[in-house]
Enzyme design. Structure first.
Site, PDB file in Angstrom:
ATOM      1  N   LEU A   1     -92.278 -27.466  44.535  1.00  0.00           N
ATOM      2  CA  LEU A   1     -92.913 -28.734  44.151  1.00  0.00           C
ATOM      3  C   LEU A   1     -92.578 -29.849  45.135  1.00  0.00           C
ATOM      4  O   LEU A   1     -92.479 -31.016  44.753  1.00  0.00           O
ATOM      5  CB  LEU A   1     -92.440 -29.122  42.739  1.00  0.00           C
ATOM      6  CG  LEU A   1     -92.633 -28.059  41.646  1.00  0.00           C
ATOM      7  CD1 LEU A   1     -91.882 -28.448  40.372  1.00  0.00           C
ATOM      8  CD2 LEU A   1     -94.118 -27.875  41.348  1.00  0.00           C
TER       9      LEU A   1
ATOM     10  N   ASP B   1     -90.333 -34.325  59.069  1.00  0.00           N
ATOM     11  CA  ASP B   1     -91.343 -33.312  59.410  1.00  0.00           C
ATOM     12  C   ASP B   1     -91.178 -32.169  58.401  1.00  0.00           C
ATOM     13  O   ASP B   1     -90.137 -31.514  58.376  1.00  0.00           O
ATOM     14  CB  ASP B   1     -91.077 -32.836  60.846  1.00  0.00           C
ATOM     15  CG  ASP B   1     -91.982 -31.691  61.281  1.00  0.00           C
ATOM     16  OD1 ASP B   1     -92.778 -31.210  60.451  1.00  0.00           O
ATOM     17  OD2 ASP B   1     -91.884 -31.285  62.447  1.00  0.00           O
TER      18      ASP B   1
ATOM     19  N   ASP C   1     -91.102 -22.280  54.319  1.00  0.00           N
ATOM     20  CA  ASP C   1     -90.601 -21.016  54.896  1.00  0.00           C
ATOM     21  C   ASP C   1     -89.076 -20.945  54.796  1.00  0.00           C
ATOM     22  O   ASP C   1     -88.501 -19.881  54.538  1.00  0.00           O
ATOM     23  CB  ASP C   1     -91.023 -20.899  56.364  1.00  0.00           C
ATOM     24  CG  ASP C   1     -92.533 -20.865  56.520  1.00  0.00           C
ATOM     25  OD1 ASP C   1     -93.208 -20.353  55.597  1.00  0.00           O
ATOM     26  OD2 ASP C   1     -93.032 -21.355  57.540  1.00  0.00           O
TER      27      ASP C   1
ATOM     28  N   GLU D   1    -100.467 -14.407  56.600  1.00  0.00           N
ATOM     29  CA  GLU D   1    -100.981 -14.726  57.946  1.00  0.00           C
ATOM     30  C   GLU D   1    -101.248 -13.473  58.783  1.00  0.00           C
ATOM     31  O   GLU D   1    -101.482 -13.586  59.978  1.00  0.00           O
ATOM     32  CB  GLU D   1    -100.002 -15.650  58.692  1.00  0.00           C
ATOM     33  CG  GLU D   1    -100.202 -17.109  58.342  1.00  0.00           C
ATOM     34  CD  GLU D   1     -99.343 -18.059  59.169  1.00  0.00           C
ATOM     35  OE1 GLU D   1     -99.655 -19.249  59.178  1.00  0.00           O
ATOM     36  OE2 GLU D   1     -98.354 -17.619  59.791  1.00  0.00           O
TER      37      GLU D   1
ATOM     38  N   ASN E   1     -95.842 -17.020  65.597  1.00  0.00           N
ATOM     39  CA  ASN E   1     -96.706 -17.969  66.313  1.00  0.00           C
ATOM     40  C   ASN E   1     -95.920 -18.808  67.294  1.00  0.00           C
ATOM     41  O   ASN E   1     -94.703 -18.937  67.193  1.00  0.00           O
ATOM     42  CB  ASN E   1     -97.354 -18.970  65.335  1.00  0.00           C
ATOM     43  CG  ASN E   1     -98.388 -18.346  64.435  1.00  0.00           C
ATOM     44  OD1 ASN E   1     -98.956 -17.306  64.760  1.00  0.00           O
ATOM     45  ND2 ASN E   1     -98.632 -18.987  63.307  1.00  0.00           N
TER      46      ASN E   1
ATOM     47  N   LYS F   1     -95.333 -18.210  59.832  1.00  0.00           N
ATOM     48  CA  LYS F   1     -94.639 -18.154  58.536  1.00  0.00           C
ATOM     49  C   LYS F   1     -93.687 -16.961  58.454  1.00  0.00           C
ATOM     50  O   LYS F   1     -92.584 -17.068  57.913  1.00  0.00           O
ATOM     51  CB  LYS F   1     -95.656 -18.126  57.396  1.00  0.00           C
ATOM     52  CG  LYS F   1     -96.435 -19.417  57.303  1.00  0.00           C
ATOM     53  CD  LYS F   1     -97.356 -19.464  56.126  1.00  0.00           C
ATOM     54  CE  LYS F   1     -98.300 -20.651  56.215  1.00  0.00           C
ATOM     55  NZ  LYS F   1     -97.634 -21.953  56.332  1.00  0.00           N
ATOM     56  N   GLY F   2     -94.113 -15.827  58.992  1.00  0.00           N
ATOM     57  CA  GLY F   2     -93.236 -14.656  58.943  1.00  0.00           C
ATOM     58  C   GLY F   2     -91.969 -14.874  59.742  1.00  0.00           C
ATOM     59  O   GLY F   2     -90.845 -14.675  59.252  1.00  0.00           O
ATOM     60  N   ALA F   3     -92.140 -15.298  60.988  1.00  0.00           N
ATOM     61  CA  ALA F   3     -90.988 -15.502  61.870  1.00  0.00           C
ATOM     62  C   ALA F   3     -90.071 -16.595  61.331  1.00  0.00           C
ATOM     63  O   ALA F   3     -88.836 -16.478  61.393  1.00  0.00           O
ATOM     64  CB  ALA F   3     -91.474 -15.854  63.280  1.00  0.00           C
ATOM     65  N   ASN F   4     -90.659 -17.660  60.790  1.00  0.00           N
ATOM     66  CA  ASN F   4     -89.832 -18.744  60.230  1.00  0.00           C
ATOM     67  C   ASN F   4     -88.984 -18.227  59.067  1.00  0.00           C
ATOM     68  O   ASN F   4     -87.796 -18.547  58.941  1.00  0.00           O
ATOM     69  CB  ASN F   4     -90.712 -19.896  59.719  1.00  0.00           C
ATOM     70  CG  ASN F   4     -91.533 -20.555  60.807  1.00  0.00           C
ATOM     71  OD1 ASN F   4     -91.282 -20.368  61.989  1.00  0.00           O
ATOM     72  ND2 ASN F   4     -92.538 -21.314  60.414  1.00  0.00           N
TER      73      ASN F   4
HETATM   74  O1  RIB Z   1     -95.331 -22.738  57.568  1.00  0.00           O
HETATM   75  C1  RIB Z   1     -95.303 -23.345  58.840  1.00  0.00           C
HETATM   76  C2  RIB Z   1     -95.959 -22.447  59.833  1.00  0.00           C
HETATM   77  O2  RIB Z   1     -97.315 -22.312  59.524  1.00  0.00           O
HETATM   78  C3  RIB Z   1     -95.916 -22.959  61.243  1.00  0.00           C
HETATM   79  O3  RIB Z   1     -94.761 -22.574  61.954  1.00  0.00           O
HETATM   80  C4  RIB Z   1     -97.200 -22.424  61.847  1.00  0.00           C
HETATM   81  O4  RIB Z   1     -96.998 -21.455  62.822  1.00  0.00           O
HETATM   82  C5  RIB Z   1     -97.990 -21.871  60.676  1.00  0.00           C
HETATM   83  O5  RIB Z   1     -97.966 -20.518  60.634  1.00  0.00           O
END
Ligand code: RIB
Length: 299
Positions: free
Chosen positions: A218, A243, A249, A137, A9, A38-41
């Site tokens: 948790l 943040d 992830d 996702e 994303n 989530k995948g890319a992270n």
């Molecule tokens: O887990 C965080 C991610 O959730 C964000 O980077 C956003 O793209 C959503 O997929």
């Protein structure tokens, strides 16, 4: 070697003093964009942890496609299994409140075009000693296909049950290792409002039924897990979060990389928990993922 089969994303992030209630408008005090999904992270976290990583997924042919892949590319991730489609690159609209908490709406776009055929191709490229990591996702059919083909091949599968979707409990049964937050775990266990004691009981019950390794994150309280009949706990760092986007992830990617690298299970949990804590200290999902030396310095 880790393959992540999942979402990519572009995150559009607004910061506010506090998160709005439904129907309410609040003033923002900052805006930024960052690579996410989530995948890319998770792929970037595993790569920064030191693993060889292949990302399998989809982006569009729009202006978000390149920036969404930029950090993965720069880190040396294999992007040859990322397809370019006519749908727009996935986007996530993120609000981050002054206390570091967030609200996220994800528009799948290109992620929605990932197919069972892509799953077959991703698994075909794996060796039995490799790890396949997934989230929720991309379309359910593709996740299910990848999990069942990987199992047939003897590849270790790690499923992060995020975001929570109706099929999560069913898909959760198909992976070797499941990583869930408290809410996702309650859905997996079909029990709401769990106390810490309830959670431990539910972990033992589910593990007894399936033999799976189960990990529950948790937040500031660290992580509890069960593997081979044994309950483990690990703590991250004591921090003031700036943040929390991408912290889960980061945990998943570091955990997968640590196991892949041969670390003992409990050491992998601790390393991943520390990495997740560090990810809460900077803004943005991917920009906040620590590199291995930063994590090592805190262990
Ligand atoms: O887990 C965080 C991610 O959730 C964000 O980077 C956003 O793209 C959503 O997929």
């Amino acid at each position: 070697m880790i393959t992540v089969f999942g979402s990519i994303n572009m995150d559009l992030i607004a910061t506010t003093e506090r998160l709005p209630k439904p129907g309410e408008t609040v003033a923002g005090n900052g805006f930024s964009t960052a690579a996410g999904g989530k995948g890319a992270n998770q792929a970037l976290a595993a790569r920064r942890a030191g693993s060889s990583v292949r990302m399998s997924g989809a982006v569009g042919q729009d202006g978000f496609a390149s920036p969404a892949l930029e950090l993965l590319d720069g880190a040396g991730t294999d992007l040859s299994a990322v397809k370019r489609v006519s749908e727009p690159t996935g986007t996530a609209l993120i609000l981050v409140g002054g206390d570091g908490e967030n609200m996220i709406a994800v528009v799948p776009g290109a992620n929605g075009t990932v197919t069972s055929a892509d799953a077959t191709a991703a698994v075909a490229a794996l060796q039995p000693e490799d790890t396949l990591m997934l989230q929720l996702e991309i379309p359910v059919a593709a996740v299910e296909q990848a999990l069942s083909e990987a199992k047939a091949k003897g590849v270790t599968t790690i499923l992060n049950l995020a975001p929570l979707i109706p099929d999560a409990p069913r898909l959760g049964r198909l992976a070797d290792i499941v990583i869930a937050n408290e809410t996702e775990f309650e859905r997996l266990a079909a029990q709401e409002g769990m106390t810490a004691a309830d959670r431990e009981e539910a972990l033992k019950r589910l593990h007894g039924e399936t033999g799976q390794t189960l990990i529950v994150t948790l937040g500031g309280d660290g992580v509890i897990a069960i593997r081979d009949g044994h309950i483990s706990r690990a703590k991250g760092l004591v921090i003031e979060p700036v943040d929390t986007v991408g912290a889960g992830d980061t945990f998943c990617g570091y955990f997968a990389a640590s196991l892949d690298d041969g670390l003992e299970f409990e050491a992998a949990l601790r390393r991943a928990a520390v990495a997740g804590s560090l990810a809460c200290l900077k803004a943005g999902a991917q920009p906040s993922i620590p590199v291995a030396s930063e994590v090592a310095a805190k262990l």
